[in-house]
Design an enzyme around this catalytic site. Structure first.
Site, PDB file in Angstrom:
ATOM      1  N   ASP A  16       1.190  -0.974  -0.013  1.00 40.65           N
ATOM      2  CA  ASP A  16       0.267   0.322  -0.288  1.00 40.65           C
ATOM      3  C   ASP A  16       0.499   1.648  -0.058  1.00 40.65           C
ATOM      4  OD1 ASP A  16       0.910   0.062   2.688  1.00 40.65           O
ATOM      5  OD2 ASP A  16      -0.903  -0.900   3.626  1.00 40.65           O
ATOM      6  N   LYS A  23      -5.142   2.256  -0.614  1.00 41.62           N
ATOM      7  CA  LYS A  23      -6.033   2.629  -1.644  1.00 41.62           C
ATOM      8  C   LYS A  23      -6.744   3.512  -2.695  1.00 41.62           C
ATOM      9  CE  LYS A  23      -8.131   6.047   1.612  1.00 41.62           C
ATOM     10  NZ  LYS A  23      -8.099   6.569   2.925  1.00 41.62           N
ATOM     11  N   MET A  47      -3.019   6.018  13.651  1.00 38.83           N
ATOM     12  CA  MET A  47      -4.390   6.501  13.026  1.00 38.83           C
ATOM     13  C   MET A  47      -4.976   7.040  13.333  1.00 38.83           C
ATOM     14  SD  MET A  47      -5.602   2.390  11.718  1.00 38.83           S
ATOM     15  CE  MET A  47      -4.325   1.165  12.962  1.00 38.83           C
TER      16      MET A  47
END
Ligand code: SAH
Length: 266
Positions: free
Chosen positions: A45, A66, A181
């Site tokens: 990613d 994404k 996060m």
């Protein structure tokens, strides 16, 4: 095992669940660098960062992060693809930011591979949870300030009724809290910690894109950090460090070589 079985085994490739470290290619492990070089395919990613990804030939990269339009590639797709490639006899690197087993869903992938009978190896990486604060001059533990550290996720499944993170308990432990996060939900969990009795003056630091060429650091307190985030425009990926250790930065930053080289204060 019969001969037939072993021939079958030989045809199956190995999957390497590899941690890339926080993004600086110099912080790849020797094993990670070797495997990236020798792999047939690298599934990744965006988290390994532009410098590491930029060194991998385009033709052997598959992005499972994404997608355009902001949708995440479903985990089921990644799981399926790993098995498929291994069954084609490929040597597959599943490259993950930091350490593959720290909030990276590496554990789920390992279980999936085991269930499918695919041989795999785990290659630990330097986690951003420790390296991010470190390169900003913040030790996650300190003899005088913190004898424990908790690693928590700031991004929870919003459908969960009860928070999986016990912020009250964290406020009570007195150690360092490192949130991954945690950019978007910063207002929610800083409020929870204050409600739980943590002092509004507690130092907080945000380390954005740690070790990337454009790394930035922003500092404040539990009371001010949301405004600091908004003014600086801090975005993921970033690490939030909460606790007295965050103030160490002020005492060392002038002499912190890698900080000045790779970015600086937001
Ligand atoms: N396995 C990773 C963490 C994956 S969860 C690791 O061990 O580092 C994704 C979160 O990691 C991001 O939201 C951010 O909080 C953190 N992160 C990963 N790389 C980062 C970096 N270079 N700088 C700051 N935060 C990072």
């Amino acid at each position: 095992m019969s001969e037939g079985d072993s021939t079958l085994e030989d045809d199956v490739g190995t999957v390497y669940l590899v941690g890339s470290g926080p993004g600086d290619p110099d912080l790849l492990t020797v094993r990670a660098a070797e495997l990236i070089e020798s792999a047939d395919v690298v599934l990744h990613d965006k988290l390994p960062g532009p410098e590491i990804l930029g060194r991998i030939p385009e033709e052997k990269r598959e992005d499972v992060g994404k997608r355009a339009g902001g949708e995440w590639t479903p985990q089921e797709y990644t799981n399926r693809r790993l098995v498929e490639l291994a069954r084609e006899g490929k040597s597959v690197v599943r490259l993950k930011g930091g350490d593959p087993f720290v909030f990276g869903r590496g554990g789920e992938e390992a279980e999936h591979l085991a269930a499918a009978g695919i041989p795999f190896e785990v290659v630990p990486g330097v986690t951003s949870a420790i390296a991010g604060p470190a390169v900003a001059g913040i030790p996650v533990t300190h003899r005088d300030h913190a004898s424990s550290v908790s690693f928590v996720t700031g991004h929870e499944d919003p459908t969960k009724e009860e928070s999986a993170v016990d912020w009250d308990a964290l406020a009570a432990t007195g150690g360092t809290i490192v949130v991954l996060m945690g950019v978007g939900k910063l207002p929610a969990y800083t409020a929870e910690l204050r409600d739980a009795g943590l002092d509004g003056d507690t130092p907080v630091a945000l380390v954005e894109r740690a070790t990337w060429p454009d790394m930035r650091v922003a500092t404040g307190t539990l009371d001010t950090i949301v405004d600091v985030r908004d003014e600086a425009g801090i975005e993921p990926p970033a690490i939030t460090v909460i606790g007295d250790v965050a103030a160490t930065r002020e005492r060392v930053v002038e002499f912190l070589e890698n900080d000045g080289e790779r970015g600086g204060d937001a």
